[in-house]
Design an enzyme around this catalytic site. Structure first.
Site, PDB file in Angstrom:
ATOM      1  CG  ASP A   1       2.628   6.923  -5.684  1.00  0.00           C
ATOM      2  OD1 ASP A   1       2.706   5.744  -6.040  1.00  0.00           O
ATOM      3  OD2 ASP A   1       2.569   7.288  -4.513  1.00  0.00           O
TER       4      ASP A   1
ATOM      5  CG  ASP B   1      -0.315   1.091  -4.660  1.00  0.00           C
ATOM      6  OD1 ASP B   1       0.347   0.735  -3.681  1.00  0.00           O
ATOM      7  OD2 ASP B   1      -0.188   2.180  -5.242  1.00  0.00           O
TER       8      ASP B   1
END
Lengths: 307, 414
Positions: B202, B335
């Site tokens: 990420d 997330d």
């Protein structure tokens, strides 16, 4: 013992905290964030303590003095964390007041500051309840229960729930007292919070003796009640922070408000109650408006229209 | 003193404490709800109480038996698994970037809806069957199928954005819960290695100039379009959706992870294909089904945190990247998923670790939101929270538990 018992133990430990949360804190997002951050602080202090004590555990269960040292160090670290929390809060208060100026809203009121202190204390209390009571509660949801050797009168879960309840109350309200003490410089208030914390922790040491939990728990309850009483009866400090009001009202009005609500030997709680009942009665027309309530109504109108 | 009169009918003058931090709480609340649901599901359906047989564990474990192999081998297998995951995610993200570049957005949107239907139907159906089995609920299969069908189709409509925003938000949280629950079935070492790998990916994908997510964001901004992705938008629930008739604010990105987590579906797909190479015929049957479930996960993508910038407000596109008057914070669904996987896996060990990881993740999320307010561009939401979560998990497990148990069992508390 069953799901019902497990939920019951959890509510014994966290019932008042939940009530406080729903009634006071859930309405203001900032207070929710304060609770979360103070819980995180408490957790960090606990991790530091456990790291420091790692090599000495497990303690021999017969001697008393290792526990005394453990408690002293723990309470010391946590009180240090409280002072750190206060310092951070002071800086945050300045930031908040600057932000309020930008948004053309009034500075933080006294009740706002007290609410922040309450939220901070609640975070500490909830962290204690979760880590010392709830995290060990998982077996209570099953079909059996557990008794500690030294306390055969009550299940272990119930004892830890009561202790957690006492500490939730103690942490929450001693934080309010402590913040007021730091703000005003009252030594008595500043000493109160660490003292009560230490006394309460020492009281739990009575549980180390056989059958001691029947004595220790009521004493802890008395300590919690004393904390509540002390917080309610906190002496109103001479310079009520109406400074922010003086932008909109004259100082005589501010003084009058202060005086009108002051009883002899006034306390925070009594003054607030008197003011609230007077104002609500006069608004409802049930009581002839006294000059002080008229002044207060005039002030409120000025404040509301001043936006 | 004006705020002290709670009994009076006239409202107290508003202080900044009333509204400060509202946006943060509007993001923290659904993240907390998702984590809470996953923890409850793992607690209720734990293997000790007759839980699922963890298909994922069978596929992924790849002959690493925890009792027979040393920890070095386990670590190696876990790292290999997570490496495969990340490689697959990267490849699929670039594929998504290509599709977005070729302006296949309508295809992507409809695929998003289709895949969320499949997630809700298959994964949701599997979970509901487990729950029915666990609680001995008498429900015949025809009613169940009808209910499940309705549930999944409404989910598709919600994802396409033709319903009030509360419904969409609820469905997004549900999709996150479902995917995260099935992900907690992965073997333990693989889960931790995977979380670390995803956080690093990420970070790289959003911040590096060649990162696919960054390219995607820049492409979308340059075209003034919104990335089709599964994104949770923290708008207030009472707001009427004026954006609905126009270009739907919630276009779904089908394999792209913008800044946060990658396509977990494609990961499963990769696992499926890898496993079929190494295992036998019956594995193929299992993995084919899993592959299909994997397809549905394709929709479970995430977008980095974006904050609408107020100065470029336009009426026709109030939810584009960097535009909009609503000032809503967007958090990608990946997330939600990876936070919940972390907390769920921590809850499988003990509640103390779960709570510590929860606090750590919320702290990380708060810090990320603060950075978002400072930098005002797309930021990865995973690294800080996952780093905090992992650190707190290991610290709690190694240090705190001994301490607290020692104190509590002797009824000495502070």
């Amino acid at each position: 013992m069953t799901v019902a018992a497990g939920v019951g133990y959890a509510l014994v430990a966290l019932g008042p905290a939940l009530a406080l949360f729903v009634a006071v804190i859930a309405k203001k997002p900032f207070l929710i964030l304060t609770v979360l951050s103070s819980t995180l602080f408490w957790l960090v202090s606990l991790i530091l303590l456990s790291g420091a004590w790692k090599s000495f555990l497990p303690l021999r269960s017969t001697a008393i003095w290792p526990y005394a040292i453990l408690l002293l160090t723990s309470v010391g670290v946590q009180e240090g964390m409280r002072i750190l929390f206060w310092r951070l809060y002071k800086r945050l208060e300045d930031l908040l007041n600057a932000f309020a100026d930008k948004m053309s809203k009034p500075h933080l009121f006294l009740t706002d500051k007290m609410q922040i202190a309450l939220a901070g204390g609640l975070g500490h209390g909830v962290a204690h309840a979760v880590f010392f009571c709830l995290s060990l509660l998982t077996p209570a949801f099953g079909p059996a229960t557990f008794y500690v050797d030294r306390c055969t009168q009550m299940p272990f879960f119930l004892v830890s729930a009561f202790v957690a309840l006492g500490f939730v109350l103690i942490h929450t309200f001693s934080m309010v007292v402590a913040f007021n003490g730091y703000a005003e410089g009252h030594k008595a208030d500043q000493i109160f919070a660490p003292a009560v914390h230490l006394v309460a922790a020492m009281l739990t040491m009575i549980n180390l003796t056989h059958g001691g939990c029947m004595i220790g728990l009521p004493l802890l309850g008395i300590a919690a009640a004393f904390t509540l009483q002390y917080c309610w009866r906190m002496k109103e400090f001479p310079d009520l922070p109406v400074g922010h009001l003086s932008d909109h009202v004259s100082t005589e009005d501010a003084f009058l408000i202060h005086q009108s609500s002051k009883l002899s030997g006034a306390t925070v709680g009594a003054n607030l109650m008197k003011l609230v009942t007077e104002l609500s009665a006069s608004f409802r027309g049930k009581q002839p408006a006294t000059p002080s309530t008229n002044k207060i109504k005039g002030m409120l109108d000025k404040l509301i229209n001043a936006k | 003193m004006a705020t002290a009169n709670s009994g009076s009918p006239s409202p107290p003058p508003p202080s900044i404490l009333d509204t400060l931090g509202e946006e943060i709480v509007r993001i923290v609340a659904p993240v907390s709800a998702c984590m809470l649901l996953v923890v409850l599901l793992t607690a209720v359906l734990s293997p000790s109480s007759g839980g699922p047989s963890s298909i994922l564990t069978d596929i992924v474990s790849d002959s690493t038996d925890s009792s027979s192999s040393s920890w070095v081998e386990q670590l190696g297998a876990a790292l290999l698994n997570s490496l495969r995951f990340v490689v697959l995610i990267t490849a699929l993200t670039f594929l998504l970037l290509l599709l977005f570049y070729l302006r296949c957005t309508a295809f992507l949107r409809y695929y998003m809806a289709f895949s969320s239907t499949l997630v809700l139907a298959l994964m949701g159906g599997g979970l509901f069957v487990l729950l029915l089995h666990r609680f001995d609920v008498p429900l015949d299969c025809f009613t169940f199928l009808v209910l499940l069908f309705n549930f999944a189709i409404v989910g598709a409509v919600a994802v396409l954005g033709a319903v009030p925003i509360a419904v969409t938000q609820g469905y997004l949280v549900l999709i996150g819960v479902l995917v995260a629950y099935w992900f907690t079935m992965l073997p333990e070492w693989t889960t931790w290695a995977l979380l670390m790998a995803m956080a690093l990916y990420d970070l790289a994908a959003v911040l590096l100039p060649v990162g696919p997510l960054r390219l995607l964001v820049e492409l979308a901004i340059s075209r003034d379009e919104e990335i089709p992705a599964l994104v949770y938008e923290a708008r207030p629930v009472v707001e009427h959706h004026e954006g609905a008739p126009t270009a739907p604010p919630r276009r779904r990105l089908w394999r792209e992870v913008r800044g946060s987590s990658p396509n977990s579906a494609s990961n499963l797909n990769a696992y499926a294909s890898v496993a079929t190479e190494s295992q036998g015929e019956e594995a193929r049957l299992v993995t084919v089904e899993e592959g299909r479930a994997g397809e549905t996960l394709a929709s479970a993508l995430s977008v980095p945190l974006l904050e609408q910038q107020l100065q470029r407000a336009r009426e026709d596109d109030d939810d584009g990247i960097g535009l909009g008057t609503s000032g809503a914070i967007k958090l990608g669904l990946g997330d939600f998923i990876f936070y919940s996987v972390l907390v769920g896996r921590a809850a499988m060990y003990d509640f103390m670790t779960a709570y510590a990881c929860y606090l750590a993740i919320i702290a990380g999320l708060g810090i990320t939101l603060l950075l978002l307010a400072v930098y005002r561009k797309a930021l990865p939401a995973l690294p800080v929270s996952i780093a905090f979560g992992l650190v707190f998990y290991f610290l709690t497990r190694l240090l705190l538990e001994v301490f607290v148990v020692q104190c509590s069992l002797n009824l000495v508390m502070f």
